[in-house]
Design an enzyme around this catalytic site. Structure first.
Site, mmCIF file in Angstrom:
data_model
loop_
_atom_site.group_PDB
_atom_site.id
_atom_site.type_symbol
_atom_site.label_atom_id
_atom_site.label_comp_id
_atom_site.label_asym_id
_atom_site.label_seq_id
_atom_site.Cartn_x
_atom_site.Cartn_y
_atom_site.Cartn_z
ATOM 1 N N ARG A 164 1.266 -2.132 4.198
ATOM 2 C CA ARG A 164 0.993 -2.837 5.457
ATOM 3 C C ARG A 164 1.723 -2.219 6.663
ATOM 4 N NH1 ARG A 164 -1.999 -4.931 2.324
ATOM 5 N NH2 ARG A 164 -2.757 -7.079 2.356
ATOM 6 N N SER A 247 -3.013 -13.120 5.284
ATOM 7 C CA SER A 247 -1.606 -13.285 4.879
ATOM 8 C C SER A 247 -0.724 -13.312 6.125
ATOM 9 C CB SER A 247 -1.150 -12.107 4.025
ATOM 10 O OG SER A 247 -1.932 -12.002 2.879
ATOM 11 N N GLU A 343 3.651 -10.556 8.560
ATOM 12 C CA GLU A 343 2.758 -9.408 8.630
ATOM 13 C C GLU A 343 1.975 -9.470 9.945
ATOM 14 O OE1 GLU A 343 -1.322 -7.897 7.498
ATOM 15 O OE2 GLU A 343 -0.640 -9.200 5.883
HETATM 16 N N1 EPU Z 1 0.543 -17.287 -6.186
HETATM 17 C C1 EPU Z 1 1.195 -18.499 -6.318
HETATM 18 N N2 EPU Z 1 0.613 -19.626 -5.795
HETATM 19 C C2 EPU Z 1 -0.594 -19.571 -5.181
HETATM 20 C C3 EPU Z 1 -1.265 -18.335 -5.037
HETATM 21 C C4 EPU Z 1 -0.665 -17.194 -5.547
HETATM 22 O O1 EPU Z 1 2.289 -18.578 -6.881
HETATM 23 O O2 EPU Z 1 -1.066 -20.625 -4.736
HETATM 24 C C5 EPU Z 1 1.188 -16.072 -6.721
HETATM 25 C C6 EPU Z 1 0.664 -15.762 -8.076
HETATM 26 O O3 EPU Z 1 1.752 -15.405 -8.891
HETATM 27 C C7 EPU Z 1 -0.220 -14.546 -7.859
HETATM 28 C C8 EPU Z 1 0.506 -13.878 -6.720
HETATM 29 O O4 EPU Z 1 0.950 -14.978 -5.913
HETATM 30 O O5 EPU Z 1 -0.274 -13.762 -8.993
HETATM 31 C C9 EPU Z 1 -0.341 -12.933 -5.912
HETATM 32 O O6 EPU Z 1 -1.438 -13.654 -5.323
HETATM 33 P P1 EPU Z 1 -2.721 -12.841 -4.779
HETATM 34 O O7 EPU Z 1 -3.326 -12.056 -5.850
HETATM 35 O O8 EPU Z 1 -3.584 -13.809 -4.047
HETATM 36 O O9 EPU Z 1 -2.133 -11.758 -3.786
HETATM 37 P P2 EPU Z 1 -1.023 -11.808 -2.655
HETATM 38 O O10 EPU Z 1 0.045 -10.843 -3.059
HETATM 39 O O11 EPU Z 1 -0.584 -13.199 -2.397
HETATM 40 C C10 EPU Z 1 -2.046 -9.806 -1.347
HETATM 41 C C11 EPU Z 1 -2.411 -9.444 0.051
HETATM 42 C C12 EPU Z 1 -3.738 -10.068 0.445
HETATM 43 C C13 EPU Z 1 -4.806 -9.565 -0.526
HETATM 44 C C14 EPU Z 1 -4.382 -9.950 -1.960
HETATM 45 C C15 EPU Z 1 -5.318 -9.373 -2.997
HETATM 46 C C16 EPU Z 1 -0.319 -9.138 1.251
HETATM 47 C C17 EPU Z 1 0.610 -9.662 2.284
HETATM 48 N N3 EPU Z 1 -1.380 -9.885 0.972
HETATM 49 O O12 EPU Z 1 -1.826 -11.209 -1.402
HETATM 50 O O13 EPU Z 1 -4.067 -9.582 1.740
HETATM 51 O O14 EPU Z 1 -6.082 -10.132 -0.236
HETATM 52 O O15 EPU Z 1 -3.071 -9.393 -2.224
HETATM 53 O O16 EPU Z 1 -5.138 -7.992 -3.061
HETATM 54 O O17 EPU Z 1 -0.051 -8.079 0.690
HETATM 55 C C18 EPU Z 1 -4.015 -10.002 4.088
HETATM 56 O O18 EPU Z 1 -3.308 -9.006 4.183
HETATM 57 O O19 EPU Z 1 -4.339 -10.666 5.098
HETATM 58 C C19 EPU Z 1 -4.454 -10.435 2.770
HETATM 59 C C20 EPU Z 1 -5.154 -11.545 2.574
#
Ligand code: EPU
Length: 351
Positions: A164, A247, A343
């Site tokens: 990012r 995010s 972010e």
């Molecule tokens: N999780 C929780 N509770 C929840 C949801 C998620 O504990 O309600 C935990 C779970 O352990 C899950 C982990 O969070 O395994 C990761 O969740 P997710 O796969 O949704 O990914 P993220 O790391 O939260 C990142 C990006 C998103 C992107 C997703 C999928 C960043 C800041 N965000 O989110 O990007 O869509 O991965 O690749 O890196 C954005 O940048 O605007 C964005 C949406």
């Protein structure tokens, strides 16, 4: 060219908070952009390029000039039987570009389906999702140098791409305006299915077809695109329905010592080891564990299906969303000794 003074920003960015820009400029060519920069030089107003406004939070009115590119051209620079090199204007919709590449049978962007915004922003924050980042596809970024008004082509290796992040976010922020981005797509792509539920969801649809014929490749790319769109739809609020900027926070990186300490305290702590021995934690998980998921303060809230996303349910002011973000940062810091960093780019912050 369109120039608007005291321009309402509510519909020009995805958080949909009320704010005004002193000037809003839509430019249709690099020549027009140069003319604006030349004319504005004497006024000493701040200036900032904006795309779809999907990563911005306005806490107050913007006192300067917001520059929006309407360059939407798209051309194939090179093509052979393995790959395609594309050059795309900064104002082109990102998802329309992904859809077009998928329909052509060109692989690379499919996991980045459904990300709102415009092409010019993709190198700035190195957008990423489901195991793919823009840096995996970008070969060069064409920019206008704000000082000399000359055009330059910056090779991707010079752009300092990281999670990012890129040099466009800090040292190049005041210097360059992105005009075009060049991407390399593949006609023999490798599919990235190893992120979260992607692989299982693809299998549920019958899995990827075997074979290398162009129609099979197009079907597979389309299947992956539709799968990603469906997953995003379940987790992320649509910006035309509920104001948000995806995010709000980045996933934090911590040193090994802190990671090991947290791991013994919290079973199931999601973490990914980084090449430098540090660990990336899940901001969503940390926020969730602090009890913030689904909470609402007035019209500012934490999205129930993905607590990394802060939302404006209607009439929240930018400051209310920022206040909410600060409370979350405070609680995560107190509970886990981990500092969350936004972010989203916050404009007009009071402190
Ligand atoms: N999780 C929780 N509770 C929840 C949801 C998620 O504990 O309600 C935990 C779970 O352990 C899950 C982990 O969070 O395994 C990761 O969740 P997710 O796969 O949704 O990914 P993220 O790391 O939260 C990142 C990006 C998103 C992107 C997703 C999928 C960043 C800041 N965000 O989110 O990007 O869509 O991965 O690749 O890196 C954005 O940048 O605007 C964005 C949406």
């Amino acid at each position: 060219m369109n120039i608007q003074a005291f321009s309402p920003l509510r519909e020009r960015h995805s958080f949909h908070v009320d704010a005004l820009a002193r000037y809003w400029v839509d430019y249709d060519s690099v020549g027009e952009l140069c003319a604006v920069l030349r004319d504005a030089a004497g006024f000493g107003l701040p200036m900032m390029p904006v795309g779809g406004g999907n990563n911005l939070l306005f806490v107050s009115d913007y006192p300067g000039i917001l520059l929006h590119s309407c360059l939407q051209d798209r051309s194939v620079l090179e093509e052979n039987d393995r790959e395609v090199l594309l050059r795309v204007g900064a104002g082109h919709s990102w998802d329309a570009l992904v859809a077009w590449c998928v329909a052509q049978g060109w692989g690379g962007m499919q996991n980045l389906s459904g990300i709102p915004g415009e092409v010019g922003a993709t190198p700035v924050q190195n957008i990423g999702a489901y195991g793919v980042e823009a840096k995996d596809l970008i070969t060069a970024v064409e920019v206008l140098d704000r000082e000399t008004l000359g055009l330059k082509t910056l090779p991707a290796v010079d752009c300092g791409f990281a999670y990012r992040h890129s040099r466009f976010k800090d040292e190049w922020k005041e210097r360059y305006i992105v005009t075009h981005v060049c991407f390399r797509l593949s006609k023999k792509p490798e599919f990235r299915l190893d992120y979260g539920a992607v692989s299982a969801r693809v299998e549920e649809q019958g899995g990827l077809q075997q074979g290398s014929e162009p129609q099979i490749l197009r079907n597979n790319l389309q299947l992956l695109r539709q799968t990603i769109l469906a997953i995003r739809d379940e987790k992320l609020p649509r910006t035309d329905k509920v104001g948000n900027a995806g995010s709000f926070f980045m996933n934090p990186e911590v040193d090994r010592e802190l990671y090991l300490r947290l791991k013994t305290l919290y079973e199931g702590l999601p973490a990914w080891e980084l090449p430098d021995g540090r660990y990336k934690l899940s901001a969503a998980w940390l926020i969730d564990r602090c009890g913030w998921k689904g909470r609402r303060q007035g019209d500012a809230g934490v999205w129930p299906a993905q607590p990394l996303v802060l939302v404006n349910y209607g009439q929240a002011a930018g400051q209310e969303i920022l206040d909410l973000a600060r409370e979350i940062i405070h609680d995560v810091q107190e509970s886990f000794a981990v500092r969350l960093h936004p972010e989203v780019i916050i404009l007009g912050e009071d402190a």
